[in-house]
Design an enzyme around this catalytic site. Structure first.
Site, PDB file in Angstrom:
ATOM      1  N   ARG A   1      14.059 -38.230 103.049  1.00  0.00           N
ATOM      2  CA  ARG A   1      14.230 -38.032 101.595  1.00  0.00           C
ATOM      3  C   ARG A   1      15.599 -38.550 101.131  1.00  0.00           C
ATOM      4  O   ARG A   1      15.695 -39.570 100.470  1.00  0.00           O
ATOM      5  CB  ARG A   1      14.060 -36.538 101.259  1.00  0.00           C
ATOM      6  CG  ARG A   1      13.927 -36.266  99.772  1.00  0.00           C
ATOM      7  CD  ARG A   1      15.240 -36.199  99.012  1.00  0.00           C
ATOM      8  NE  ARG A   1      16.197 -35.233  99.517  1.00  0.00           N
ATOM      9  CZ  ARG A   1      17.441 -35.126  99.068  1.00  0.00           C
ATOM     10  NH1 ARG A   1      17.885 -35.922  98.112  1.00  0.00           N
ATOM     11  NH2 ARG A   1      18.276 -34.245  99.596  1.00  0.00           N
ATOM     12  N   ASP A   2      16.662 -37.868 101.504  1.00  0.00           N
ATOM     13  CA  ASP A   2      17.990 -38.241 101.003  1.00  0.00           C
ATOM     14  C   ASP A   2      18.392 -39.611 101.540  1.00  0.00           C
ATOM     15  O   ASP A   2      19.076 -40.383 100.869  1.00  0.00           O
ATOM     16  CB  ASP A   2      19.020 -37.181 101.434  1.00  0.00           C
ATOM     17  CG  ASP A   2      20.239 -37.132 100.536  1.00  0.00           C
ATOM     18  OD1 ASP A   2      20.376 -38.004  99.660  1.00  0.00           O
ATOM     19  OD2 ASP A   2      21.065 -36.215 100.702  1.00  0.00           O
TER      20      ASP A   2
ATOM     21  N   HIS B   1      25.820 -29.500 103.482  1.00  0.00           N
ATOM     22  CA  HIS B   1      25.190 -30.819 103.311  1.00  0.00           C
ATOM     23  C   HIS B   1      26.298 -31.806 102.956  1.00  0.00           C
ATOM     24  O   HIS B   1      26.730 -31.892 101.814  1.00  0.00           O
ATOM     25  CB  HIS B   1      24.164 -30.681 102.165  1.00  0.00           C
ATOM     26  CG  HIS B   1      23.437 -31.920 101.784  1.00  0.00           C
ATOM     27  ND1 HIS B   1      22.109 -32.138 102.097  1.00  0.00           N
ATOM     28  CD2 HIS B   1      23.824 -32.996 101.073  1.00  0.00           C
ATOM     29  CE1 HIS B   1      21.715 -33.297 101.594  1.00  0.00           C
ATOM     30  NE2 HIS B   1      22.736 -33.842 100.966  1.00  0.00           N
TER      31      HIS B   1
ATOM     32  N   HIS C   1      27.971 -35.598 102.802  1.00  0.00           N
ATOM     33  CA  HIS C   1      27.851 -37.055 102.856  1.00  0.00           C
ATOM     34  C   HIS C   1      29.129 -37.576 103.510  1.00  0.00           C
ATOM     35  O   HIS C   1      30.199 -36.967 103.378  1.00  0.00           O
ATOM     36  CB  HIS C   1      27.624 -37.628 101.460  1.00  0.00           C
ATOM     37  CG  HIS C   1      26.222 -37.399 100.975  1.00  0.00           C
ATOM     38  ND1 HIS C   1      25.270 -38.390 100.956  1.00  0.00           N
ATOM     39  CD2 HIS C   1      25.595 -36.270 100.569  1.00  0.00           C
ATOM     40  CE1 HIS C   1      24.116 -37.887 100.524  1.00  0.00           C
ATOM     41  NE2 HIS C   1      24.283 -36.587 100.279  1.00  0.00           N
TER      42      HIS C   1
ATOM     43  N   CYS D   1      22.953 -40.449  96.867  1.00  0.00           N
ATOM     44  CA  CYS D   1      22.289 -40.049  95.623  1.00  0.00           C
ATOM     45  C   CYS D   1      22.446 -41.185  94.608  1.00  0.00           C
ATOM     46  O   CYS D   1      23.572 -41.541  94.259  1.00  0.00           O
ATOM     47  CB  CYS D   1      22.906 -38.767  95.082  1.00  0.00           C
ATOM     48  SG  CYS D   1      22.254 -38.287  93.476  1.00  0.00           S
TER      49      CYS D   1
ATOM     50  N   ASN E   1      24.545 -39.964 104.398  1.00  0.00           N
ATOM     51  CA  ASN E   1      24.708 -38.580 104.845  1.00  0.00           C
ATOM     52  C   ASN E   1      25.409 -38.577 106.200  1.00  0.00           C
ATOM     53  O   ASN E   1      25.431 -39.586 106.910  1.00  0.00           O
ATOM     54  CB  ASN E   1      23.334 -37.939 105.044  1.00  0.00           C
ATOM     55  CG  ASN E   1      22.615 -37.656 103.741  1.00  0.00           C
ATOM     56  OD1 ASN E   1      22.057 -38.550 103.123  1.00  0.00           O
ATOM     57  ND2 ASN E   1      22.635 -36.411 103.323  1.00  0.00           N
TER      58      ASN E   1
HETATM   59  P1  HMG Z   1      12.732 -36.374  82.231  1.00  0.00           P
HETATM   60  O1  HMG Z   1      12.535 -37.799  81.824  1.00  0.00           O
HETATM   61  O2  HMG Z   1      13.730 -35.549  81.475  1.00  0.00           O
HETATM   62  O3  HMG Z   1      11.313 -35.613  82.284  1.00  0.00           O
HETATM   63  O4  HMG Z   1      13.102 -36.362  83.779  1.00  0.00           O
HETATM   64  P2  HMG Z   1      10.459 -34.948  81.145  1.00  0.00           P
HETATM   65  O5  HMG Z   1      10.211 -33.547  81.538  1.00  0.00           O
HETATM   66  O6  HMG Z   1      11.042 -35.240  79.784  1.00  0.00           O
HETATM   67  O7  HMG Z   1       9.070 -35.773  81.286  1.00  0.00           O
HETATM   68  C1  HMG Z   1       9.019 -37.178  81.031  1.00  0.00           C
HETATM   69  C2  HMG Z   1       7.822 -37.767  81.761  1.00  0.00           C
HETATM   70  O8  HMG Z   1       8.037 -37.641  83.176  1.00  0.00           O
HETATM   71  C3  HMG Z   1       6.507 -37.070  81.455  1.00  0.00           C
HETATM   72  O9  HMG Z   1       5.478 -38.053  81.539  1.00  0.00           O
HETATM   73  C4  HMG Z   1       6.341 -36.116  82.616  1.00  0.00           C
HETATM   74  O10 HMG Z   1       4.993 -35.818  82.896  1.00  0.00           O
HETATM   75  C5  HMG Z   1       6.927 -36.947  83.754  1.00  0.00           C
HETATM   76  P3  HMG Z   1       4.838 -38.680  80.190  1.00  0.00           P
HETATM   77  O11 HMG Z   1       4.313 -37.487  79.437  1.00  0.00           O
HETATM   78  O12 HMG Z   1       5.997 -39.345  79.487  1.00  0.00           O
HETATM   79  O13 HMG Z   1       3.816 -39.636  80.748  1.00  0.00           O
HETATM   80  N1  HMG Z   1       7.459 -36.105  84.847  1.00  0.00           N
HETATM   81  C6  HMG Z   1       7.191 -36.266  86.156  1.00  0.00           C
HETATM   82  N2  HMG Z   1       6.458 -37.170  86.829  1.00  0.00           N
HETATM   83  C7  HMG Z   1       6.402 -37.051  88.184  1.00  0.00           C
HETATM   84  N3  HMG Z   1       7.032 -36.063  88.884  1.00  0.00           N
HETATM   85  C8  HMG Z   1       7.775 -35.144  88.232  1.00  0.00           C
HETATM   86  C9  HMG Z   1       7.875 -35.241  86.812  1.00  0.00           C
HETATM   87  N4  HMG Z   1       8.528 -34.504  85.901  1.00  0.00           N
HETATM   88  C10 HMG Z   1       8.271 -35.035  84.706  1.00  0.00           C
HETATM   89  N5  HMG Z   1       8.382 -34.184  88.923  1.00  0.00           N
HETATM   90  C11 HMG Z   1      13.216 -35.327  85.947  1.00  0.00           C
HETATM   91  C12 HMG Z   1      13.386 -35.143  84.438  1.00  0.00           C
HETATM   92  C13 HMG Z   1      13.816 -34.116  86.622  1.00  0.00           C
HETATM   93  C14 HMG Z   1      11.741 -35.444  86.267  1.00  0.00           C
HETATM   94  C15 HMG Z   1      13.955 -36.626  86.364  1.00  0.00           C
HETATM   95  O14 HMG Z   1      15.256 -36.568  85.871  1.00  0.00           O
HETATM   96  C16 HMG Z   1      13.992 -36.827  87.838  1.00  0.00           C
HETATM   97  O15 HMG Z   1      12.974 -37.052  88.454  1.00  0.00           O
HETATM   98  N6  HMG Z   1      15.210 -36.742  88.450  1.00  0.00           N
HETATM   99  C17 HMG Z   1      15.375 -36.809  89.887  1.00  0.00           C
HETATM  100  C18 HMG Z   1      16.635 -37.503  90.279  1.00  0.00           C
HETATM  101  C19 HMG Z   1      16.777 -37.456  91.760  1.00  0.00           C
HETATM  102  O16 HMG Z   1      15.818 -37.365  92.495  1.00  0.00           O
HETATM  103  N7  HMG Z   1      18.038 -37.539  92.236  1.00  0.00           N
HETATM  104  C20 HMG Z   1      18.347 -37.531  93.636  1.00  0.00           C
HETATM  105  C21 HMG Z   1      18.072 -36.208  94.307  1.00  0.00           C
HETATM  106  S1  HMG Z   1      19.394 -35.035  94.176  1.00  0.00           S
HETATM  107  C22 HMG Z   1      20.421 -35.433  95.497  1.00  0.00           C
HETATM  108  O17 HMG Z   1      20.255 -36.442  96.122  1.00  0.00           O
HETATM  109  C23 HMG Z   1      21.480 -34.468  95.904  1.00  0.00           C
HETATM  110  C24 HMG Z   1      21.120 -33.674  97.158  1.00  0.00           C
HETATM  111  O18 HMG Z   1      20.889 -34.548  98.254  1.00  0.00           O
HETATM  112  C25 HMG Z   1      22.263 -32.710  97.527  1.00  0.00           C
HETATM  113  C26 HMG Z   1      23.634 -33.366  97.573  1.00  0.00           C
HETATM  114  O19 HMG Z   1      23.798 -34.425  98.187  1.00  0.00           O
HETATM  115  O20 HMG Z   1      24.547 -32.750  97.037  1.00  0.00           O
HETATM  116  C27 HMG Z   1      19.855 -32.840  96.947  1.00  0.00           C
HETATM  117 MG    MG Z   2      22.472 -35.461  99.505  1.00  0.00          MG
END
Ligand code: HMG
Ligand code: MG
Length: 314
Positions: free
Chosen positions: A17-18, A209, A211, A242, A251
């Protein structure tokens, strides 16, 4: 030092994933599934396999349902995936996930960039998602990102992640992983932040966690181990980053972590050679060398052994 060192540590593998979420070249679904299945044969017990986020935000993981459904379920190995909202939970349920992880940031600017929500809005979303996931029989983990620094706001007051971690545990998360999203932490800071968080959350509910962006991840692990932490996140080969945190690179490498723990006499149950074989294949899938130091040393040794002339029997 190390009075609180645990005899056994859980390594929480986040590479599929990450690690992959930041890789630009599309990786075939079948290859991801084969990699995760191979990881499950190395002794790893916790593997984060994908992320049910919006495919527009993380194109590499658009095949989340296919990957999560295709992975062989093995007794003793828990597969987990990131879930940002109810839509993500619906997809996780369709893929029959046994564990999900919700995630939020300790800084507002990263929260907006990463999930298009404020921290308060993310918590409100979790009020819906966490009970629904628990009701469906899933375990729920949580991440707090940017605990040790934010790419947009800089320093983060440790009181904020401490409060968020306590809130997430109160909402039903079995564990909260404290993320150094952009790899800026140092061991002294890790000690101080953990001391603050431990005022609000019991030790056995915490993971770390790191990086390795600036080369301090293993040193940070030693500070966390010294504080008694028993779960450490890492990614095979040191893959990762990220996409919504500029400069966030790989990571902590699982190989480097396991090598260090083995040497310290801390059990992980992981077969380092088997893990390196998987990482070597992963490097071929992403078309670049992986940053793990141990993996490089292991690969060099493997080549030297292969070149060594056979001992003559005459
Ligand atoms: P948004 O655009 O604000 O979503 O995104 P919305 O609620 O306004 O919906 C817009 C459209 O997206 C709609 O479709 C929803 O159905 C669809 P439409 O009606 O326009 O056809 N939608 C989805 N589709 C699929 N799966 C979903 C989903 N949700 C809504 N789950 C959202 C908000 C949270 C979805 C978006 O910002 C997003 O996906 N962000 C993820 C970013 C990400 O993955 N970042 C990396 C992970 S975090 C990380 O790496 C840190 C970590 O490792 C820890 C660390 O290192 O510290 C964990
Ligand atoms: Mg991470």
């Amino acid at each position: 030092m190390f009075e609180a060192l645990a005899p056994e540590i859980t390594v929480y593998e986040v590479g599929p994933r990450d690690g992959l979420q930041n890789e630009p070249v599309p990786i075939p679904t079948a290859d991801k599934i084969a990699m995760i299945d191979a990881l499950g044969r190395t002794g790893l017990r916790q593997i984060e396999v994908t992320s049910f986020v919006h495919p527009k935000w993380i194109p590499q993981l658009a095949d989340a349902v296919e990957v999560a459904s295709g992975v062989a379920r093995v007794s003793g190995v828990t597969h987990a995936a990131l879930v940002p909202n109810q839509h993500g939970l619906d997809r996780a349920q369709a893929a029959k996930m046994e564990e999900i992880a919700v995630f939020l940031s300790a800084s507002e600017a990263h929260s907006r960039k990463n999930i298009n929500k404020t921290i308060a809005e993310a918590l409100l979303t979790f009020d819906e998602v966490i009970p629904a996931a628990l009701e469906a029989g899933m375990r729920v983990r949580a991440y707090v990102s940017t605990v040790f620094g934010c790419p947009y706001e800089g320093a983060v007051d440790p009181v904020v992640p401490a409060r968020l971690a306590a809130d997430l545990v109160a909402k039903g998360c079995y564990q909260v992983s404290l993320g150094d999203t952009i790899g800026v932490a140092n061991p002294r800071q890790v000690r101080d932040v953990l001391a603050q968080v431990l005022r609000e959350v019991p030790l056995d509910r915490l993971a770390v966690h790191f990086h390795d962006t600036r080369g301090t991840a293993l040193a940070n692990v030693t500070a966390a181990l010294d504080a008694g932490i028993r779960t450490v996140d890492s990614a095979l080969g040191g893959l990762g980053g990220c996409p919504y945190a500029p400069g966030a690179s790989g990571n902590l490498a699982t190989e480097d972590l396991v090598y260090m723990l083995d040497g310290m006499g801390v059990r992980t149950g992981i077969d380092l050679d088997a893990l390196c074989e998987v990482s070597q294949q992963a490097a071929a899938l992403v078309h670049h060398e992986l940053p793990s130091r141990y993996l490089k040393a292991w690969a060099g040794e493997k080549v030297r052994r292969a070149r060594k002339p056979p001992v003559s029997s005459a």
